[in-house]
Design an enzyme around this catalytic site. Structure first.
Site, short mmCIF file in Angstrom:
data_model
loop_
_atom_site.label_atom_id
_atom_site.label_comp_id
_atom_site.label_asym_id
_atom_site.label_seq_id
_atom_site.Cartn_x
_atom_site.Cartn_y
_atom_site.Cartn_z
N ARG A 180 0.88 -1.18 0.00
CA ARG A 180 0.00 0.00 0.00
C ARG A 180 0.91 1.22 0.00
O ARG A 180 1.69 1.43 0.94
CB ARG A 180 -0.90 0.00 1.23
CG ARG A 180 -1.54 1.36 1.47
CD ARG A 180 -2.66 1.34 2.48
NE ARG A 180 -3.82 0.65 1.96
CZ ARG A 180 -5.04 0.72 2.50
NH1 ARG A 180 -5.24 1.44 3.58
NH2 ARG A 180 -6.04 0.07 1.97
N GLN A 204 -10.10 -4.10 -3.06
CA GLN A 204 -11.38 -3.61 -2.55
C GLN A 204 -12.52 -3.99 -3.49
O GLN A 204 -13.58 -4.45 -3.06
CB GLN A 204 -11.30 -2.08 -2.42
CG GLN A 204 -12.59 -1.44 -1.96
CD GLN A 204 -12.96 -1.83 -0.54
OE1 GLN A 204 -12.13 -1.74 0.36
NE2 GLN A 204 -14.18 -2.29 -0.33
N ARG A 223 -13.38 -8.63 2.18
CA ARG A 223 -11.96 -8.37 1.90
C ARG A 223 -11.15 -9.62 2.23
O ARG A 223 -10.24 -10.00 1.49
CB ARG A 223 -11.46 -7.19 2.75
CG ARG A 223 -12.09 -5.84 2.45
CD ARG A 223 -11.72 -5.34 1.06
NE ARG A 223 -10.28 -5.22 0.89
CZ ARG A 223 -9.54 -4.20 1.33
NH1 ARG A 223 -10.10 -3.19 1.94
NH2 ARG A 223 -8.23 -4.17 1.12
N1 CP Z 1 -11.09 -0.13 2.64
C1 CP Z 1 -9.82 -0.20 3.05
O1 CP Z 1 -8.88 -0.45 2.29
O2 CP Z 1 -9.67 -0.02 4.39
P1 CP Z 1 -8.30 0.21 5.18
O3 CP Z 1 -7.76 1.54 4.76
O4 CP Z 1 -8.69 0.17 6.62
O5 CP Z 1 -7.35 -0.89 4.81
N1 NVA Z 2 -9.94 6.67 -1.29
C1 NVA Z 2 -9.55 6.27 0.04
C2 NVA Z 2 -9.76 4.79 0.22
C3 NVA Z 2 -9.42 4.27 1.59
C4 NVA Z 2 -9.58 2.79 1.71
C5 NVA Z 2 -8.10 6.65 0.28
O1 NVA Z 2 -7.27 6.47 -0.62
O2 NVA Z 2 -7.80 7.15 1.37
#
Ligand code: CP
Ligand code: NVA
Length: 307
Positions: free
Chosen positions: A104, A134, A294
């Site tokens: 991430r 997601q 998820r």
């Molecule tokens: N929806 C999602 O990716 O949640 P987190 O940011 O908590 O991982």
């Molecule tokens: N669009 C949001 C999604 C979080 C899961 C972000 O990037 O913060």
């Protein structure tokens, strides 16, 4: 599987996406029935995080455990990547230790480079551009509630962000119509829209990009909200709230969707901003099933890529 990574859903074929969803359903049923499925016994997933996470971190870690393997949480602040070690060296070194990497981060190109330079599967756990894991969980949820994807209409109302981009890619591949409504200046990335429209030709998905939330939500089977302020964009917050208020999914706007429409949100949610309490906590909301999925969807991805 030919495809060794999950970098974007645009890279996966329709068949690969549908197969992963089928496997996710099976893994969910097995887990509920207490059937042990150690498909990744002895394997390790490295999880690099340059941004916060609740769902992604916990679902990957628990998922790996349920598959008989283990997961390592690697905060980018604590590994040398955060001090300037190159993606090239990181990819090569981690490839010697672990069997797959979930990352991430901010730049999509960093994820693509990890895949290019490493020799193990790379899974995109969110970048500024996309959030493919997601959308697999979202699709699993839509199938559970509506029995299918093809021919239904998804409406995404809000910022043309990473989640909107992955919905465009995913819907185009599975033949689900999608309408995205965003304020002027916050529309989806033009290249993503172009790629999705190209993919949609093969599946018949109808793609609508508009500034009108009413137009997008009309007769939708699934209505999707995400935060107006994504991670890394906090400085614009005050200005954005004013611009986005007409895009809030409240009871009135939601009533334009089909009466049995489901409400989806990737979470974390900010009640009173992108969605009102009566919608997100109302009878049509499926957000916690969506969050649970998820786990199952990502287990399917890991089995497909790492077994
Ligand atoms: N929806 C999602 O990716 O949640 P987190 O940011 O908590 O991982
Ligand atoms: N669009 C949001 C999604 C979080 C899961 C972000 O990037 O913060």
């Amino acid at each position: 599987m030919n495809n060794k990574h999950l970098l974007t859903l645009h890279d996966w074929s329709t068949e690969e996406i549908l197969d992963a969803l089928e496997l996710a359903k099976q893994l969910k049923e097995e887990q509920k029935a207490g059937i042990v499925h150690h498909h990744l016994k002895g394997k390790t997933l490295g999880m690099i995080f340059s941004k916060s996470s609740t769902r992604t971190r916990v679902s990957f870690e628990v998922g790996m455990y349920q598959l008989g393997g283990s997961a390592l949480f690697l905060s980018a602040n604590d590994i040398q990547l955060g001090r300037g070690e190159s993606i090239y060296d990181t990819a090569n070194v981690l490839s010697r230790f672990v069997d797959g990497i979930m990352i991430r981060t901010f730049k999509q190109s960093d994820v693509e480079d990890l895949a290019k330079y490493g020799s193990i599967p790379i899974i995109n756990g969110l970048t500024d551009l996309v959030h493919p894991c997601q959308i697999l969980a979202d699709f699993q949820t839509v199938i559970e509630k509506k029995g299918k994807l093809k021919g239904l209409k998804m409406a995404f109302i809000g910022d043309g962000n990473n989640v909107a981009h992955s919905l465009l890619y995913g819907c185009a591949k599975v033949g689900m119509d999608i309408a995205v409504a965003s304020p002027k200046g916050y529309e989806c990335n033009a290249e993503v829209v172009k790629n999705a429209m190209e993919d949609a030709k093969a599946t018949g998905a109808k793609i609508t990009i508009t500034n009108s939330p009413e137009e997008a939500i009309k007769d939708a089977d699934a209505v999707y909200a995400d935060t107006w302020v994504s991670m890394g964009q906090e400085s614009d917050k005050e200005e954005k709230v004013k611009i986005f208020m007409p895009y809030q999914i409240n009871k009135e706007l939601f009533s334009l969707a089909k009466p049995d429409a489901i409400f989806l949100h990737c979470l974390p949610a900010y009640r009173g901003y992108e969605v009102t309490e009566d919608v997100i906590d109302g009878p049509n909301s499926v957000i916690f099933d969506e969050a649970e999925n998820r786990l199952h969807a990502q287990k399917a991805v890991m089995v497909k890529l790492m077994k």
